[in-house]
Structure formats: structure tokens, C-alpha cells
Write an enzyme that holds these catalytic residues in place. Structure first.
Site, short mmCIF file in Angstrom:
data_model
loop_
_atom_site.label_atom_id
_atom_site.label_comp_id
_atom_site.label_asym_id
_atom_site.label_seq_id
_atom_site.Cartn_x
_atom_site.Cartn_y
_atom_site.Cartn_z
N ASN A 9 0.86 -1.19 0.00
CA ASN A 9 0.00 0.00 0.00
C ASN A 9 0.90 1.24 0.00
OD1 ASN A 9 -1.81 2.05 0.55
ND2 ASN A 9 -2.30 1.36 2.64
N TRP A 10 0.99 1.87 -1.16
CA TRP A 10 1.89 3.03 -1.28
C TRP A 10 1.33 4.27 -0.59
CZ3 TRP A 10 3.67 3.07 -7.15
CH2 TRP A 10 4.27 1.84 -7.44
N LYS A 11 0.05 4.24 -0.27
CA LYS A 11 -0.63 5.41 0.31
C LYS A 11 -0.44 6.61 -0.62
CE LYS A 11 -0.24 3.30 4.80
NZ LYS A 11 -0.13 3.44 6.24
N HIS A 96 -9.46 0.93 5.35
CA HIS A 96 -8.17 1.20 6.00
C HIS A 96 -8.41 2.19 7.15
CE1 HIS A 96 -4.11 2.59 6.73
NE2 HIS A 96 -3.69 1.50 6.11
N GLU A 98 -6.88 4.69 8.07
CA GLU A 98 -6.73 6.11 7.70
C GLU A 98 -8.00 6.63 7.04
OE1 GLU A 98 -3.05 5.55 5.55
OE2 GLU A 98 -2.06 5.09 7.46
N GLU A 168 -5.02 -4.82 11.01
CA GLU A 168 -4.02 -3.76 11.15
C GLU A 168 -4.26 -3.01 12.45
OE1 GLU A 168 -2.24 -2.65 7.09
OE2 GLU A 168 -3.98 -1.39 7.39
N GLY A 174 2.68 2.56 10.68
CA GLY A 174 3.60 3.68 10.46
C GLY A 174 4.34 4.13 11.71
N SER A 213 3.72 -1.83 10.39
CA SER A 213 5.18 -1.87 10.57
C SER A 213 5.77 -3.25 10.27
CB SER A 213 5.57 -1.40 11.96
OG SER A 213 5.17 -0.04 12.15
N GLY A 234 2.92 -1.02 4.28
CA GLY A 234 2.94 0.40 3.93
C GLY A 234 4.35 0.84 3.61
N GLY A 235 4.98 1.49 4.57
CA GLY A 235 6.30 2.09 4.39
C GLY A 235 7.31 1.20 3.67
P1 PGA Z 1 3.01 0.48 7.62
O1 PGA Z 1 1.51 0.62 7.05
O2 PGA Z 1 3.55 -0.81 7.06
O3 PGA Z 1 3.74 1.68 7.10
O4 PGA Z 1 2.90 0.43 9.09
C1 PGA Z 1 0.67 -0.48 6.92
C2 PGA Z 1 -0.65 -0.05 6.36
O5 PGA Z 1 -1.16 1.00 6.75
O6 PGA Z 1 -1.24 -0.75 5.51
#
Ligand code: PGA
Length: 250
Positions: A9-11, A96, A98, A168, A174, A213, A234-235
Site C-alpha cells: 500500500n503506497w498510500k 483502512h 486512515e 491492522e 507507520g 510496521s 505500507g512504508g
Molecule cells: P506500515 O503501514 O507498514 O507503514 O505500518 C501499513 C498499512 O497502513 O497498511
């Protein structure tokens, strides 16, 4: 056997140029991805069609980060599930944390999005997870059960069988703070049990991903757990080397 998935997930990261060069790096090492793993890249909407052009001859799949709750019409700024399918997306992330947190997406809206996605032939990657204060208060099972009850448990078995779930924990996203493999496994088993209460044996076939993470240093231990079928990353998915290392952790 459940499908093993590692989804990136590049966000809201990367310009088109940066995104395409990331995909080119993944393609160059596609042969390193274990045959049992479905890798999925989930770029911003603006990149989807161009990324697909690069991916189409490879076995890396394409996903989107969100879709509209409606099929089409006067919804300025929204992107319909059907549009995503038309640029060869196979997956779409729904719910998600977010989106829940910053855009007020609640269970009724998420149900509509799931319906739209399934109607367009997309596989929803549906996210659930508790906030830090909920974990600290010991309410995490209750919170997750509620998130699942108001959405996935309302589906018919045929639709349910198409779903991917992602656990999650919001406090791990993050933050660099990963759930321990035991904490993650405990919740994954709980989710599967909750699904089984309604869908019976079908729940044993549901892919449940861990997200928060996840990185090369902890992926192998997480993925070794009985009920963890991969990761929503994510990251670490923004660096080809890290993302490939996570895929290879199976
Ligand atoms: P992260 O994000 O790996 O940067 O913690 C995961 C996500 O939100 O899907």
C-alpha cells in the site's frame, strides 16, 4: 490452501515517475518472488493504468487504495469500482484505518464499498484493527468483532468467499511498533473464529493479512504463524528491496 498475499500500500506517496521506477525494480526481480506468494502493488489512482502497462506480462497484481460507495454519477472526486476494474485492478483496499479516521468512513459506508467492489469483480482487502487506547483497555477483541459483524458477517457466503481480510492494529501503522507475532496470531485466530461462527468451514479458506510496521526483519516470524497469510505493507513497500525481502519471508 489459502492464498498467500504480500500487498504494498503506497498510500499518498510517489510521483508517477517514482512509482514506475519502483515497479520496474520489482519486475526485474520477479523471479525471486516465491511461487506460493501473490504480490500486489497498490499505487495511487493516478498511476494505476501506467503501472498496469508495466505489470501485464508479469505475475504481480494491481490493487487500488479505495473506491466509491456508489456505482457512478455526480460524486466529484470519487473513483468507482468499475473504473478500477477497467484499468485491470484486481484488488481494492476498503476500510483502512486512515480512511475510517480521516474521512469518517463507518461500517454502513464500508458495506456499500464492499458491494461495489464485488459487483465489479474486485477482491476487497477489508481492514480491521483496534486503536491504542482500545488495546490498552483490553477491548481489542470486542472492537474487532464489532467491525467484522457490521460488515463482512452480513455478506452471503458466495460474496464472503471472495474477501481478503487485513488485521491492522492502528497503533502499529507507520509507528515502527509491530504487534508481536503472538499478539497478531491471537487476533487472526479470533477473526477466523468469528468468521467461522457464521460461515463455517469457509472461514478456513479466508486469507487474513497482517499490517502495521511489517518489515524484512519481522516478516518471517509473522508469516510463520498459523493464521497469518501474508502482509499489507505500507512504508516498507516503497523500497523494492525491502518489499521483495518481505515476499521472500514465506
Ligand atoms: P506500515 O503501514 O507498514 O507503514 O505500518 C501499513 C498499512 O497502513 O497498511
Amino acid at each position: 490452501m489459502r492464498t498467500k498475499i504480500v500487498a504494498g500500500n503506497w498510500k499518498m506517496n510517489t510521483t508517477l515517475e517514482q512509482g514506475l521506477s519502483l515497479v520496474k525494480e520489482l519486475i526485474a526481480k520477479e523471479n525471486e518472488i516465491p511461487a506460493c506468494v501473490q504480490m500486489v502493488v497498490v499505487p495511487p489512482f493516478t498511476h494505476l493504468y501506467s503501472v498496469y502497462q508495466l505489470l501485464k506480462d508479469y505475475r504481480i497484481a494491481l490493487g487500488a487504495q479505495n473506491c466509491a460507495a456508489q456505482a457512478k454519477g455526480a460524486y466529484t472526486g470519487e473513483v468507482a469500482a468499475e473504473m478500477l476494474a477497467s484499468v485491470w485492478c484486481q484488488y481494492v483496499i476498503i476500510g483502512h484505518s486512515e480512511r475510517r479516521e480521516y474521512y469518517g468512513e463507518d461500517s454502513p459506508i464500508l458495506c456499500q464499498k464492499i458491494t461495489q467492489a464485488l459487483h465489479s469483480g474486485l477482491i476487497p482487502v477489508f481492514c480491521v484493527g483496534e486503536r491504542l487506547e482500545e488495546r490498552e483497555a483490553g477491548n481489542h477483541f470486542e472492537v474487532i468483532a464489532q467491525q467484522v459483524k457490521e460488515t463482512v458477517l452480513l455478506l452471503n457466503p458466495v460474496d464472503f468467499s471472495k474477501m481478503v481480510i487485513a488485521y491492522e492494529p492502528v497503533w502499529a501503522i507507520g509507528t515502527g511498533k509491530t504487534a508481536s507475532s503472538a499478539q497478531a496470531q491471537e487476533v487472526h485466530a479470533f477473526i477466523r473464529q468469528t468468521l467461522a461462527e457464521v460461515f463455517g468451514a469457509l472461514a478456513a479458506q479466508t486469507t487474513i493479512l497482517y499490517g502495521g510496521s511489517c518489515k524484512p526483519s519481522n516478516a518471517a516470524e509473522l508469516f510463520a504463524q498459523d493464521d497469518i497469510d501474508g502482509g499489507l505493507i505500507g512504508g516498507a513497500s516503497l523500497q523494492a528491496e525491502d518489499f521483495l525481502a518481505i515476499a521472500k519471508a514465506f
